[in-house]
Enzyme design. Structure first.
Site, PDB file in Angstrom:
ATOM      1  CG  HIS A  27      -1.871  -1.112   1.322  1.00 44.41           C
ATOM      2  ND1 HIS A  27      -2.518  -1.467   2.489  1.00 44.41           N
ATOM      3  CD2 HIS A  27      -2.316  -1.971   0.369  1.00 44.41           C
ATOM      4  CE1 HIS A  27      -3.323  -2.495   2.253  1.00 44.41           C
ATOM      5  NE2 HIS A  27      -3.214  -2.828   0.970  1.00 44.41           N
TER       6      HIS A  27
HETATM    7  C1  LIG Z   1      -0.460  -8.066  -3.710  1.00 43.54           C
HETATM    8  C2  LIG Z   1      -1.337  -6.876  -3.455  1.00 43.54           C
HETATM    9  C3  LIG Z   1      -2.546  -7.042  -2.806  1.00 43.54           C
HETATM   10  C4  LIG Z   1      -3.368  -5.954  -2.537  1.00 43.54           C
HETATM   11  N1  LIG Z   1      -4.551  -6.152  -1.889  1.00 43.54           N
HETATM   12  C5  LIG Z   1      -5.349  -5.102  -1.648  1.00 43.54           C
HETATM   13  C6  LIG Z   1      -6.599  -5.287  -1.009  1.00 43.54           C
HETATM   14  O1  LIG Z   1      -6.995  -6.409  -0.685  1.00 43.54           O
HETATM   15  N2  LIG Z   1      -7.371  -4.191  -0.771  1.00 43.54           N
HETATM   16  C7  LIG Z   1      -6.975  -2.926  -1.127  1.00 43.54           C
HETATM   17  O2  LIG Z   1      -7.706  -1.959  -0.862  1.00 43.54           O
HETATM   18  N3  LIG Z   1      -5.783  -2.732  -1.740  1.00 43.54           N
HETATM   19  C8  LIG Z   1      -4.972  -3.776  -2.019  1.00 43.54           C
HETATM   20  N4  LIG Z   1      -3.773  -3.581  -2.633  1.00 43.54           N
HETATM   21  C9  LIG Z   1      -3.387  -2.205  -2.983  1.00 43.54           C
HETATM   22  C10 LIG Z   1      -4.048  -1.758  -4.284  1.00 43.54           C
HETATM   23  O3  LIG Z   1      -3.858  -2.760  -5.275  1.00 43.54           O
HETATM   24  C11 LIG Z   1      -3.402  -0.428  -4.725  1.00 43.54           C
HETATM   25  O4  LIG Z   1      -3.575   0.548  -3.708  1.00 43.54           O
HETATM   26  C12 LIG Z   1      -4.038   0.079  -6.018  1.00 43.54           C
HETATM   27  O5  LIG Z   1      -3.986  -0.888  -7.046  1.00 43.54           O
HETATM   28  C13 LIG Z   1      -3.299   1.329  -6.475  1.00 43.54           C
HETATM   29  O6  LIG Z   1      -3.873   1.728  -7.700  1.00 43.54           O
HETATM   30  P1  LIG Z   1      -3.051   2.603  -8.706  1.00 43.54           P
HETATM   31  O7  LIG Z   1      -3.982   2.905  -9.832  1.00 43.54           O
HETATM   32  O8  LIG Z   1      -2.397   3.723  -7.998  1.00 43.54           O
HETATM   33  O9  LIG Z   1      -1.840   1.702  -9.222  1.00 43.54           O
HETATM   34  P2  LIG Z   1      -1.812   0.253  -9.896  1.00 43.54           P
HETATM   35  O10 LIG Z   1      -3.063  -0.509  -9.622  1.00 43.54           O
HETATM   36  O11 LIG Z   1      -0.501  -0.328  -9.471  1.00 43.54           O
HETATM   37  O12 LIG Z   1      -1.795   0.551 -11.463  1.00 43.54           O
HETATM   38  C14 LIG Z   1      -0.674   1.089 -12.101  1.00 43.54           C
HETATM   39  C15 LIG Z   1      -0.595   0.518 -13.513  1.00 43.54           C
HETATM   40  O13 LIG Z   1       0.353   1.257 -14.271  1.00 43.54           O
HETATM   41  C16 LIG Z   1       1.158   0.368 -15.027  1.00 43.54           C
HETATM   42  N5  LIG Z   1       2.445   1.065 -15.257  1.00 43.54           N
HETATM   43  C17 LIG Z   1       3.404   1.396 -14.356  1.00 43.54           C
HETATM   44  N6  LIG Z   1       4.398   2.077 -14.951  1.00 43.54           N
HETATM   45  C18 LIG Z   1       4.071   2.192 -16.255  1.00 43.54           C
HETATM   46  C19 LIG Z   1       4.708   2.804 -17.395  1.00 43.54           C
HETATM   47  N7  LIG Z   1       5.880   3.430 -17.294  1.00 43.54           N
HETATM   48  N8  LIG Z   1       4.079   2.709 -18.592  1.00 43.54           N
HETATM   49  C20 LIG Z   1       2.886   2.074 -18.714  1.00 43.54           C
HETATM   50  N9  LIG Z   1       2.222   1.485 -17.677  1.00 43.54           N
HETATM   51  C21 LIG Z   1       2.816   1.550 -16.468  1.00 43.54           C
HETATM   52  C22 LIG Z   1       1.286  -0.862 -14.119  1.00 43.54           C
HETATM   53  O14 LIG Z   1       1.628  -1.988 -14.886  1.00 43.54           O
HETATM   54  C23 LIG Z   1      -0.118  -0.935 -13.530  1.00 43.54           C
HETATM   55  O15 LIG Z   1      -0.975  -1.670 -14.393  1.00 43.54           O
HETATM   56  C24 LIG Z   1      -2.952  -4.657  -2.939  1.00 43.54           C
HETATM   57  C25 LIG Z   1      -1.742  -4.480  -3.610  1.00 43.54           C
HETATM   58  C26 LIG Z   1      -0.943  -5.590  -3.876  1.00 43.54           C
HETATM   59  C27 LIG Z   1       0.379  -5.376  -4.620  1.00 43.54           C
END
Ligand SMILES: Cc1cc2nc3c(=O)[nH]c(=O)nc-3n(C[C@H](O)[C@H](O)[C@H](O)COP(=O)(O)OP(=O)(O)OC[C@H]3O[C@@H](n4cnc5c(N)ncnc54)[C@H](O)[C@@H]3O)c2cc1C
Length: 298
Positions: A236
């Protein structure tokens, strides 16, 4: 988490480029004019009127910094520091069908969250300590093992920078004395719960630490975990591009538009101004939806 909006986006005309990595945005006159990167091993260029960066709390600031956008970007990383323990029970209680269990103790939130973690063989192997024969013996009895976690709200602050020349993200983070106290207290509380539930041994996440075999063993860790001797992880992460109107502290405005640029938005966990102390995904999605609706409405 069980529904994807991608089919609706494609039906509305969105083009999806799979296996793409954007390396940088090209800026001109206070605007981003194109994104450059690679898709399936080939260079790509994407030209746009508006750019929304959603690469997560580490890669979004890394991408912006590689593109020369640095004001309040990657300076205030917040996260939930987590430690995991492996509990051994006298009877079989694990099963391959369990997947990711959702059980949590909510009583101590936001300071502490205790919960059940993914407990497959590879995941249990990650968190077992000791000589390899001992770990293999434990894994042979994998159905008697479960992996559990303590997550603290996180009171420290970290940074995301990019490696000169390579451009990879480098993350640094302080684990504060308050974090070390919260994690120690959390391990003790989790241990009490697991022994009450029938655990006979709980791994000690402190390097070189002796496994806990009874509640009295937990007393030493309750005041705090020792500095630098704990395998701390996190899933997180937030706050590397905090949103708000204060130009001195915030990277974007309250709707995610990057301060100082006309057409670049951030819309992911980077925007959350602080560590929430609860599972973040719903908040991340709610903020992202609000910002997307505002952007679509013009
Ligand atoms: C194993 C795990 C379990 C989790 N379980 C929970 C849970 O049960 N409940 C909960 O509330 N939260 C959970 N989380 C946390 C939650 O997944 C994150 O807080 C949330 O996904 C963040 O969203 P985001 O859009 O910021 O980033 P992300 O979901 O990480 O999305 C970012 C995306 O950008 C892409 N990317 C990165 N860099 C580049 C680039 N240079 N060019 C193109 N694409 C790129 C990545 O591949 C990814 O697809 C978990 C996280 C993990 C790792």
């Amino acid at each position: 988490m069980s529904e994807t909006l991608i089919p609706r986006a494609r039906a509305a005309g969105a083009e999806l480029v799979a296996e793409a990595r954007i390396d940088r945005l090209v800026l001109h006159g206070g605007r981003a004019v194109e994104a450059r990167g690679q898709a399936a091993g080939r260079p790509i260029r994407i030209v746009f009127r508006t750019c929304v960066v959603c690469a997560g709390a580490v890669q979004t600031p890394a991408l912006l910094r590689r593109s020369g956008v640095t004001r309040n970007i990657g300076d205030t990383l917040r996260l939930h520091p987590m430690v995991r323990v492996v509990a051994r029970f006298s009877r079989e209680m694990n099963d391959p069908r369990y997947g990711v269990p959702a059980e949590q103790v909510e009583e101590f939130k936001p300071r502490l969250t205790l919960g059940c973690s993914h407990s497959s063989v590879p995941h249990a192997a990650l968190w077992l300590d000791g000589p390899s024969e001992q770990r293999l013996a434990s894994l042979r009895e994998w159905r008697k093992l479960g992996v559990f976690y303590v997550a603290a709200v996180g009171t420290g602050s970290g940074r995301v920078r990019v490696l000169p020349g390579l451009g990879s993200a480098v993350v640094t983070m302080d684990v504060t004395d308050e974090d070390r106290h919260n994690l120690g207290d959390g391990i003790a509380k989790l241990g009490e719960l697991l022994f009450s539930a029938g655990a006979i041994e709980i791994s000690n996440p402190v390097a070189g630490g002796v496994p806990f075999r009874s509640t009295s063993d937990l007393a030493a860790i309750r005041p705090g975990v020792p500095h630098g001797r704990l395998a701390v992880s996190t899933i997180h992460l937030f706050s590397t591009c905090p949103m708000g109107e204060d130009l001195a502290r915030c990277a974007t405005d309250s709707l995610g538009k990057v301060h100082g640029l006309d057409n670049v938005y951030v819309n992911d966990a980077s925007l959350l101004p602080l560590s929430p102390g609860v599972n973040p995904q719903e908040t991340v999605l709610a903020v992202a939806r609000r910002n997307a609706m505002a952007l679509a409405a013009g």
